[in-house]
Motif scaffolding. Structure first.
Motif, mmCIF file in Angstrom:
data_model
loop_
_atom_site.group_PDB
_atom_site.id
_atom_site.type_symbol
_atom_site.label_atom_id
_atom_site.label_comp_id
_atom_site.label_asym_id
_atom_site.label_seq_id
_atom_site.Cartn_x
_atom_site.Cartn_y
_atom_site.Cartn_z
ATOM 1 N N PHE A 20 0.829 -1.210 0.000
ATOM 2 C CA PHE A 20 0.000 0.000 0.000
ATOM 3 C C PHE A 20 0.862 1.259 0.000
ATOM 4 O O PHE A 20 0.538 2.243 -0.673
ATOM 5 N N ASP A 21 1.965 1.253 0.756
ATOM 6 C CA ASP A 21 2.896 2.400 0.735
ATOM 7 C C ASP A 21 3.420 2.624 -0.678
ATOM 8 O O ASP A 21 3.517 3.762 -1.145
ATOM 9 N N HIS A 22 3.756 1.538 -1.349
ATOM 10 C CA HIS A 22 4.270 1.630 -2.721
ATOM 11 C C HIS A 22 3.200 2.182 -3.663
ATOM 12 O O HIS A 22 3.479 3.065 -4.488
ATOM 13 N N LEU A 23 1.983 1.665 -3.540
ATOM 14 C CA LEU A 23 0.887 2.139 -4.395
ATOM 15 C C LEU A 23 0.632 3.634 -4.206
ATOM 16 O O LEU A 23 0.269 4.328 -5.159
ATOM 17 N N ARG A 88 -6.857 0.300 1.819
ATOM 18 C CA ARG A 88 -5.908 0.181 2.924
ATOM 19 C C ARG A 88 -6.631 0.267 4.262
ATOM 20 O O ARG A 88 -6.316 -0.478 5.192
ATOM 21 N N GLN A 89 -7.595 1.163 4.354
ATOM 22 C CA GLN A 89 -8.362 1.304 5.598
ATOM 23 C C GLN A 89 -9.195 0.051 5.883
ATOM 24 O O GLN A 89 -9.316 -0.361 7.042
ATOM 25 N N LEU A 90 -9.776 -0.548 4.848
ATOM 26 C CA LEU A 90 -10.508 -1.803 5.042
ATOM 27 C C LEU A 90 -9.579 -2.885 5.591
ATOM 28 O O LEU A 90 -9.941 -3.628 6.515
ATOM 29 N N PHE A 91 -8.381 -2.981 5.017
ATOM 30 C CA PHE A 91 -7.415 -3.975 5.487
ATOM 31 C C PHE A 91 -6.975 -3.680 6.914
ATOM 32 O O PHE A 91 -6.778 -4.610 7.706
ATOM 33 N N ALA A 92 -6.814 -2.412 7.261
ATOM 34 C CA ALA A 92 -6.431 -2.061 8.629
ATOM 35 C C ALA A 92 -7.507 -2.519 9.614
ATOM 36 O O ALA A 92 -7.201 -3.042 10.687
ATOM 37 N N GLY A 93 -8.761 -2.352 9.227
ATOM 38 C CA GLY A 93 -9.847 -2.789 10.095
ATOM 39 C C GLY A 93 -9.866 -4.289 10.295
ATOM 40 O O GLY A 93 -9.969 -4.783 11.425
#
Length: 171
Positions: A20-23, A88-93
Motif C-alpha cells: 500500500f505504501d508503494h501504491l 488500505r483502511q478496510l485492510f487495517a480494520g
C-alpha cells in the motif's frame, strides 16, 4: 515473543502495508487500470484478498458456514470501487479484528474441523489455516507486482526475509 504463526500473520500485515505504501507513490490510475492477469486490476485483486481475509477470519473464529456464506456478497461489495487508500483502511480494520482473534486464541495449534460445501471435511489446526491466510496473501501480492510491471511500474519487495531484517533493525 510472538507465536511463530502469529509472527507470520504480522509479516502478512507488514507486506500488505508495504505494498500500500508503494501504491501511494504511483499514479492513482495504476490501482484500477485494466490488465490481462489473474484478476482484471490491482483493485480487483485486493478486493479478492479482502473477501478471503474476512472469510478465513470467520472460519478461524468458529463461525458456522450458514452465518458466513450470506456475508460474502456484502464483503465483496464493501471492497468494490475503492481507492487504494480506502482499501488500505478496510485492510487495517480487518487486521485489527484478526489480531484481536489471535489474542483470544491461547492455543494456536488447536484442532479444527472445517466443512467445505464442495471439497468436504478438513481436519486441521488453527495455525494451519492462519498459514494459509499468509500464503494466500503472498500469492496475490505477487499477482499485484506482475500487474504493476505490466503497467511499467516497479514492484516492491515483500519477501519474508525483508520483514525479518526490518524487524530486527527496529529491536
Amino acid at each position: 515473543m510472538l507465536q511463530p504463526s502469529h509472527q507470520l500473520y504480522e509479516y502478512h500485515v507488514w507486506a500488505n502495508e508495504r505494498l500500500f505504501d508503494h501504491l501511494a507513490q504511483l499514479p492513482k490510475e495504476a490501482f484500477h487500470a485494466e490488465v490481462t492477469s489473474v484478476f482484471p486490476s490491482v483493485s480487483h485483486t485486493f478486493g479478492h484478498m479482502y473477501l478471503f481475509e474476512r472469510l478465513f477470519m470467520s472460519v478461524l473464529a468458529g463461525v458456522p458456514n450458514d452465518d458466513i456464506f450470506p456475508k460474502l456478497p456484502s464483503w465483496t461489495e464493501e471492497a468494490q470501487g475503492r481507492t487504494a487508500n480506502e482499501m488500505r483502511q478496510l485492510f487495517a480494520g480487518v487486521s485489527g479484528e484478526f489480531r484481536d482473534l489471535l489474542r483470544r486464541t491461547p492455543d494456536p495449534d488447536k484442532a479444527m474441523t472445517i466443512e467445505h460445501p464442495i471439497y468436504g471435511r478438513l481436519d486441521t489446526h488453527f495455525s494451519e489455516i492462519l498459514r494459509h491466510v499468509v500464503n494466500h496473501g503472498t500469492y496475490h501480492r505477487g499477482n499485484v507486482t506482475a500487474m504493476l510491471r505490466q503497467q511499467g511500474h516497479a514492484g516492491v519487495p515483500t519477501d519474508y526475509m525483508f520483514y525479518l531484517v526490518e524487524r530486527q533493525a527496529s529491536i
